[in-house]
Write a protein that holds these residues in place. Structure first.
Motif, PDB file in Angstrom:
ATOM      1  N   UNK A  71      31.956  44.367  38.175  1.00 59.09           N
ATOM      2  CA  UNK A  71      32.372  43.537  37.046  1.00 59.09           C
ATOM      3  C   UNK A  71      32.722  44.397  35.837  1.00 59.09           C
ATOM      4  N   UNK A  72      31.899  45.414  35.560  1.00 65.44           N
ATOM      5  CA  UNK A  72      32.190  46.325  34.447  1.00 65.44           C
ATOM      6  C   UNK A  72      33.519  47.038  34.685  1.00 65.44           C
ATOM      7  N   UNK A  73      33.773  47.457  35.923  1.00 62.83           N
ATOM      8  CA  UNK A  73      35.029  48.138  36.259  1.00 62.83           C
ATOM      9  C   UNK A  73      36.227  47.228  36.005  1.00 62.83           C
ATOM     10  N   UNK A  74      36.116  45.967  36.422  1.00 57.10           N
ATOM     11  CA  UNK A  74      37.209  45.010  36.199  1.00 57.10           C
ATOM     12  C   UNK A  74      37.457  44.816  34.706  1.00 57.10           C
ATOM     13  N   UNK A  75      36.400  44.670  33.935  1.00 59.33           N
ATOM     14  CA  UNK A  75      36.533  44.456  32.491  1.00 59.33           C
ATOM     15  C   UNK A  75      37.194  45.657  31.828  1.00 59.33           C
ATOM     16  N   UNK A  76      36.778  46.864  32.211  1.00 55.12           N
ATOM     17  CA  UNK A  76      37.348  48.082  31.622  1.00 55.12           C
ATOM     18  C   UNK A  76      38.834  48.190  31.942  1.00 55.12           C
ATOM     19  N   UNK A  77      39.195  48.009  33.206  1.00 55.96           N
ATOM     20  CA  UNK A  77      40.609  48.089  33.597  1.00 55.96           C
ATOM     21  C   UNK A  77      41.432  46.999  32.918  1.00 55.96           C
ATOM     22  N   UNK A  78      40.849  45.791  32.844  1.00 55.69           N
ATOM     23  CA  UNK A  78      41.560  44.699  32.174  1.00 55.69           C
ATOM     24  C   UNK A  78      41.830  45.051  30.719  1.00 55.69           C
TER      25      UNK A  78
END
Length: 277
Positions: A53-60
């Protein structure tokens, strides 16, 4: 020569039979493997979802806010991104775990009576628990953004099977080789880092390589592209996998080739595992 060929063929055929016969043991080991990864932590299995989830938020944030990425294929970027990251997270975790399966369970490898063929499968199955829940979360997120679940969503199961068989074949190969060449673990990590960008997941191949159709076809030969694109087709674009017969055929040829090579290498080397470990 004929005897050797027959012997190898029998070993290859016996593997799925042995896996079915040991299905209860495999299931129990996979559950225990998943639980022990988070044993002793306060949040337990919640940590399995924190990193994705953190990875998705960062990339987003980087691509939408920082680089002002538009709407690839007309879809909200965060949904398009998640549809690509979900199968990749499973592939990456399963391959890393499968590669180190024999080393991690070396005490079982040294037992004469234990069937070591099941160990790579145990690690791949351990990774699938998070994958299923994260996939369900993505479906709900798409639903909240107006992408109502339809019959096309059923093919998510098909693409999960594709991903499972692809990574399992690779895991049999890497888990066998890493016993004798420990540096392979680092090589796999580097390949996965590069692979995320080569798949592609963060950029739209149709937009970037629109003037380079030959290069685009080379990128699409990556079997993970087929799976990532398939998740997007199922969740967002509503396209059936049989509408792309040539890419489907190419994927299965490559995947079955990986699987045959992986199982054969594993069978040829496993007699030496206990001595080396």
């Amino acid at each position: 020569m004929e005897k050797k060929t027959t012997s190898r063929f029998r070993q290859f055929i016996n593997l799925p039979i042995e896996l079915v016969q040991n299905r209860t043991l495999i299931g129990n080991l996979a559950k225990n493997d998943f639980k022990t990864r988070f044993a002793g932590s306060y949040l337990g299995v919640i940590w399995a979802f924190v990193q994705p989830i953190v990875t998705v938020v960062v990339y987003w944030f980087v691509f939408t806010v920082g680089l002002r990425q538009g709407r690839p294929s007309g879809h909200p970027f965060v949904l398009w991104l998640m549809a690509g990251l979900v199968p990749w997270f499973f592939f990456s975790e399963a391959l890393n775990g499968g590669t180190n399966a024999l080393i991690e369970y070396n005490y079982l490898v040294k037992k004469v009576v234990f069937n070591i063929d099941i160990l790579p499968l145990v690690k791949v199955l351990s990774a699938i628990f998070v994958h299923v829940i994260f996939t369900a979360f993505t479906i709900v997120l798409c639903w909240c953004n107006g992408y109502i679940p339809s019959v096309y969503l059923l093919q998510i199961i098909y693409y999960m099977i594709c991903n499972f068989l692809l990574v399992l074949g690779l895991a049999y190969f890497t888990s066998a080789v890493v016993v004798f060449f420990r540096d392979l673990t680092q090589i796999v990590n580097i390949v996965l880092q590069i692979g995320m960008w080569m798949t592609p997941i963060m950029w739209n191949i149709s937009d970037i390589l629109v003037n380079h159709p030959t290069l685009a076809k080379v990128f699409k030969l990556n079997p993970m592209y087929y799976i990532v694109d398939g998740f997007r087709n199922a969740l967002l674009d509503h396209i059936w996998f049989w509408e792309k017969p040539l890419w489907t055929l190419a994927f299965w040829i490559i995947t079955l080739l990986f699987f045959v090579i992986g199982v054969n290498v594993f069978n040829r080397l496993k007699v030496h595992f206990a001595d080396v470990l």
